[in-house]
Design a protein around this motif. Structure first.
Motif, PDB file in Angstrom:
ATOM      1  N   SER A   1       8.202 -32.323  43.154  1.00 16.12           N
ATOM      2  CA  SER A   1       8.875 -32.898  43.958  1.00 16.12           C
ATOM      3  C   SER A   1       9.996 -33.794  43.792  1.00 16.12           C
ATOM      4  N   ALA A   2       9.068 -34.736  43.502  1.00 14.73           N
ATOM      5  CA  ALA A   2       9.603 -36.374  42.394  1.00 14.73           C
ATOM      6  C   ALA A   2      10.672 -35.642  41.874  1.00 14.73           C
ATOM      7  N   MET A   3      10.512 -34.742  40.749  1.00 13.74           N
ATOM      8  CA  MET A   3      11.678 -35.184  39.544  1.00 13.74           C
ATOM      9  C   MET A   3      13.184 -33.541  40.226  1.00 13.74           C
ATOM     10  N   GLN A   4      12.682 -32.600  41.217  1.00 17.78           N
ATOM     11  CA  GLN A   4      13.626 -31.848  41.414  1.00 17.78           C
ATOM     12  C   GLN A   4      14.255 -32.496  42.575  1.00 17.78           C
ATOM     13  N   ASP A   5      14.023 -33.423  43.534  1.00 10.33           N
ATOM     14  CA  ASP A   5      15.169 -34.058  44.306  1.00 10.33           C
ATOM     15  C   ASP A   5      15.187 -35.487  44.132  1.00 10.33           C
ATOM     16  N   GLU A   6      16.821 -34.807  44.256  1.00  7.54           N
ATOM     17  CA  GLU A   6      17.446 -35.565  43.731  1.00  7.54           C
ATOM     18  C   GLU A   6      17.367 -37.087  44.114  1.00  7.54           C
ATOM     19  N   MET A   7      17.565 -37.420  45.028  1.00 10.96           N
ATOM     20  CA  MET A   7      17.285 -38.825  46.126  1.00 10.96           C
ATOM     21  C   MET A   7      16.191 -39.645  45.282  1.00 10.96           C
ATOM     22  N   LEU A   8      15.099 -38.932  45.892  1.00 10.01           N
ATOM     23  CA  LEU A   8      13.610 -38.785  44.981  1.00 10.01           C
ATOM     24  C   LEU A   8      13.645 -39.013  44.149  1.00 10.01           C
ATOM     25  N   LYS A   9      14.381 -38.797  42.976  1.00  9.54           N
ATOM     26  CA  LYS A   9      14.316 -39.005  41.670  1.00  9.54           C
ATOM     27  C   LYS A   9      14.433 -40.066  41.338  1.00  9.54           C
ATOM     28  N   ARG A  10      15.397 -40.192  42.283  1.00 10.15           N
ATOM     29  CA  ARG A  10      16.240 -42.225  41.673  1.00 10.15           C
ATOM     30  C   ARG A  10      15.458 -43.178  42.157  1.00 10.15           C
ATOM     31  N   ALA A  11      14.909 -42.747  43.481  1.00  8.41           N
ATOM     32  CA  ALA A  11      13.709 -44.025  43.644  1.00  8.41           C
ATOM     33  C   ALA A  11      12.958 -43.741  42.636  1.00  8.41           C
ATOM     34  N   VAL A  12      12.040 -42.831  42.362  1.00  8.11           N
ATOM     35  CA  VAL A  12      11.069 -43.436  41.434  1.00  8.11           C
ATOM     36  C   VAL A  12      11.267 -43.561  40.727  1.00  8.11           C
ATOM     37  N   LEU A  13      12.468 -43.545  40.110  1.00  6.58           N
ATOM     38  CA  LEU A  13      12.896 -43.765  38.338  1.00  6.58           C
ATOM     39  C   LEU A  13      13.546 -45.977  38.708  1.00  6.58           C
ATOM     40  N   SER A  14      13.914 -46.232  39.874  1.00  6.32           N
ATOM     41  CA  SER A  14      13.838 -47.595  40.076  1.00  6.32           C
ATOM     42  C   SER A  14      12.481 -47.944  40.553  1.00  6.32           C
ATOM     43  N   ASP A  15      11.389 -47.255  40.607  1.00  6.44           N
ATOM     44  CA  ASP A  15       9.942 -48.129  40.736  1.00  6.44           C
ATOM     45  C   ASP A  15       9.484 -48.043  39.931  1.00  6.44           C
ATOM     46  N   ILE A  16       9.248 -47.006  38.821  1.00 10.52           N
ATOM     47  CA  ILE A  16       8.977 -47.606  37.421  1.00 10.52           C
ATOM     48  C   ILE A  16      10.087 -48.800  36.341  1.00 10.52           C
ATOM     49  N   LEU A  17      11.480 -48.579  36.725  1.00  5.69           N
ATOM     50  CA  LEU A  17      12.008 -49.551  36.444  1.00  5.69           C
ATOM     51  C   LEU A  17      12.052 -50.766  36.565  1.00  5.69           C
ATOM     52  N   LEU A  18      11.315 -51.031  37.756  1.00  8.46           N
ATOM     53  CA  LEU A  18      10.891 -52.135  38.616  1.00  8.46           C
ATOM     54  C   LEU A  18       9.472 -53.288  37.613  1.00  8.46           C
TER      55      LEU A  18
ATOM     56  N   ARG B   1      20.252 -40.997  31.227  1.00  7.51           N
ATOM     57  CA  ARG B   1      20.988 -41.590  32.242  1.00  7.51           C
ATOM     58  C   ARG B   1      21.513 -42.272  33.146  1.00  7.51           C
ATOM     59  N   THR B   2      20.215 -42.391  34.053  1.00  8.90           N
ATOM     60  CA  THR B   2      19.806 -42.083  35.349  1.00  8.90           C
ATOM     61  C   THR B   2      19.026 -43.930  35.058  1.00  8.90           C
ATOM     62  N   ILE B   3      17.886 -44.281  34.004  1.00  7.34           N
ATOM     63  CA  ILE B   3      17.269 -45.230  34.796  1.00  7.34           C
ATOM     64  C   ILE B   3      18.586 -45.761  33.765  1.00  7.34           C
ATOM     65  N   HIS B   4      19.284 -46.014  32.399  1.00 10.48           N
ATOM     66  CA  HIS B   4      20.067 -47.066  32.402  1.00 10.48           C
ATOM     67  C   HIS B   4      21.081 -47.113  33.503  1.00 10.48           C
ATOM     68  N   ASN B   5      21.309 -46.099  34.026  1.00 16.57           N
ATOM     69  CA  ASN B   5      22.597 -46.649  35.417  1.00 16.57           C
ATOM     70  C   ASN B   5      21.555 -47.578  36.649  1.00 16.57           C
ATOM     71  N   LEU B   6      20.661 -47.595  36.368  1.00 12.62           N
ATOM     72  CA  LEU B   6      19.466 -48.431  37.600  1.00 12.62           C
ATOM     73  C   LEU B   6      19.786 -49.566  36.553  1.00 12.62           C
ATOM     74  N   GLY B   7      20.092 -50.482  35.109  1.00 18.59           N
ATOM     75  CA  GLY B   7      20.116 -51.095  34.569  1.00 18.59           C
ATOM     76  C   GLY B   7      19.010 -51.240  33.858  1.00 18.59           C
ATOM     77  N   GLY B   8      18.075 -50.549  33.504  1.00 20.08           N
ATOM     78  CA  GLY B   8      17.373 -50.771  32.792  1.00 20.08           C
ATOM     79  C   GLY B   8      17.347 -49.625  31.510  1.00 20.08           C
ATOM     80  N   LYS B   9      16.670 -50.203  30.594  1.00 18.02           N
ATOM     81  CA  LYS B   9      16.570 -49.431  29.117  1.00 18.02           C
ATOM     82  C   LYS B   9      15.802 -48.426  28.125  1.00 18.02           C
ATOM     83  N   ALA B  10      16.431 -46.989  28.400  1.00 18.21           N
ATOM     84  CA  ALA B  10      15.530 -46.070  27.922  1.00 18.21           C
ATOM     85  C   ALA B  10      16.045 -45.120  26.641  1.00 18.21           C
ATOM     86  N   MET B  11      15.287 -44.497  26.266  1.00 22.65           N
ATOM     87  CA  MET B  11      15.062 -43.900  25.741  1.00 22.65           C
ATOM     88  C   MET B  11      14.803 -42.400  25.106  1.00 22.65           C
ATOM     89  N   GLY B  12      15.598 -41.237  25.653  1.00 23.01           N
ATOM     90  CA  GLY B  12      15.094 -39.644  25.392  1.00 23.01           C
ATOM     91  C   GLY B  12      15.030 -39.297  24.491  1.00 23.01           C
TER      92      GLY B  12
END
Length: 298
Positions: free
Chosen positions: A47-64, A124-135
């Motif tokens: 669910s952490a990947m399917q729900d858009e709000m939760l996905k953004r929150a999880v990726l923000s935590d990973i970026l932190l 793309r979401t990680i980049h939009n949050l200010g991080g650097k990612a490579m898919g």
């Protein structure tokens, strides 16, 4: 000009909140130091990947986590999205003993969805949050070698035989968060689908990761599957066999636990199954002494 009592109270409350945040950050310092420059692998799914709000929150935590010096590697699946696009493309599925056969048409869709849409959306979401990612996927850099498990009945479903980590290390060294889709290359040089938990475990083992986190839609291993209050917080991997015998670990939890146990038995310091539906579960796991989910150790 007079200042109302309510305004003073509000400013006081804000100051208290600021001090509370400062205290939390100070308490997190030992854990930040503990994980500084350590490699961790996070299997991201459910669910952490399917729900858009939760996905953004999880990726923000990973970026932190990445920003405070932890070398994070993300491995993701995408079963529900594959199902959606198979239906949309009118590709009929064949099931053998409840398992979908990955024929040529299904594999083509799976690769497009996993290594294409999902992988690039996460990047793309990680980049939009200010991080650097490579898919990337397990095909890139010859990262994941596999052999087909049962080509007659399951088609292009692979079992990992080798993990080549140089591309991951190169990305991490250059400040990127690797975001890896669970596609590999079989013994014939063709693309094959790899179970996401197995692939994340294999990468964690090859990297000798400090921590392997498997995000799930359950709290962890429960003594009573219907009662989340019965969470088993820590399990010595030598005690897992008795939990199988007593059917405390059963059904869909068995392969998840096996991935964690194999990782810890080989080279990973610890592995954790945690509920990705809980906001900031990753932060609680990495940066507090509370922990969350079920931790496996030896």
């Amino acid at each position: 000009m007079t200042t109302s009592k309510s305004t003073v109270l509000t400013e006081h409350d804000q100051a208290l909140d600021s001090f509370k945040v400062a205290e939390i950050l100070t308490n997190a310092l030992p854990y930040i130091q503990r994980y500084d420059q350590k490699m961790v692998v996070i299997k991201y799914g459910g669910s952490a990947m399917q729900d858009e709000m939760l996905k953004r929150a999880v990726l923000s935590d990973i970026l932190l986590l990445a920003k405070v010096g932890i070398n994070v590697v993300i491995v993701h699946g995408g079963g529900p999205a594959i199902n959606h696009w198979l239906d949309k493309a009118d590709v009929q599925s064949t099931f053998v003993n409840g398992l979908r056969k990955t024929d040529a048409a299904t594999m083509e869709i799976a690769q497009m969805v996993l290594a294409g849409k999902i992988n690039k959306d996460l990047t793309r979401t990680i980049h939009n949050l200010g991080g650097k990612a490579m898919g990337i996927s397990g095909i890139d850099g010859g990262m994941i070698s596999a052999t087909l498990k049962d080509p007659e009945h399951l088609g292009a479903v692979g079992e990992i035989t080798g993990v080549h980590t140089q591309v991951i290390k190169d990305l991490v060294q250059n400040g990127y968060i690797p975001v890896i889709a669970c596609i590999g290359t079989d013994e014939n040089g063709e693309s094959c689908n790899i179970n996401g938990d197995e692939m994340a475990s294999g990468i964690a083992k090859a990297l000798g990761a400090d921590n392997f986190v498997l995000m799930s839609d359950v709290a962890g291993v429960l003594e009573d599957p219907n009662d989340s209050e019965t969470l088993i917080k820590q399990i010595d991997i030598d005690a897992v066999s008795s939990l199988y015998e007593n059917q405390i670990i059963s059904g869909g939890m068995i392969p998840k636990v096996q991935c964690c146990v194999e990782a810890v038995r080989e080279s990973v310091r610890q592995a954790v199954i945690l509920d990705g539906r809980i906001p900031h579960s990753l932060i609680v796991e990495f940066l507090t002494d509370s922990g969350i989910g079920t931790l496996f150790y030896k």
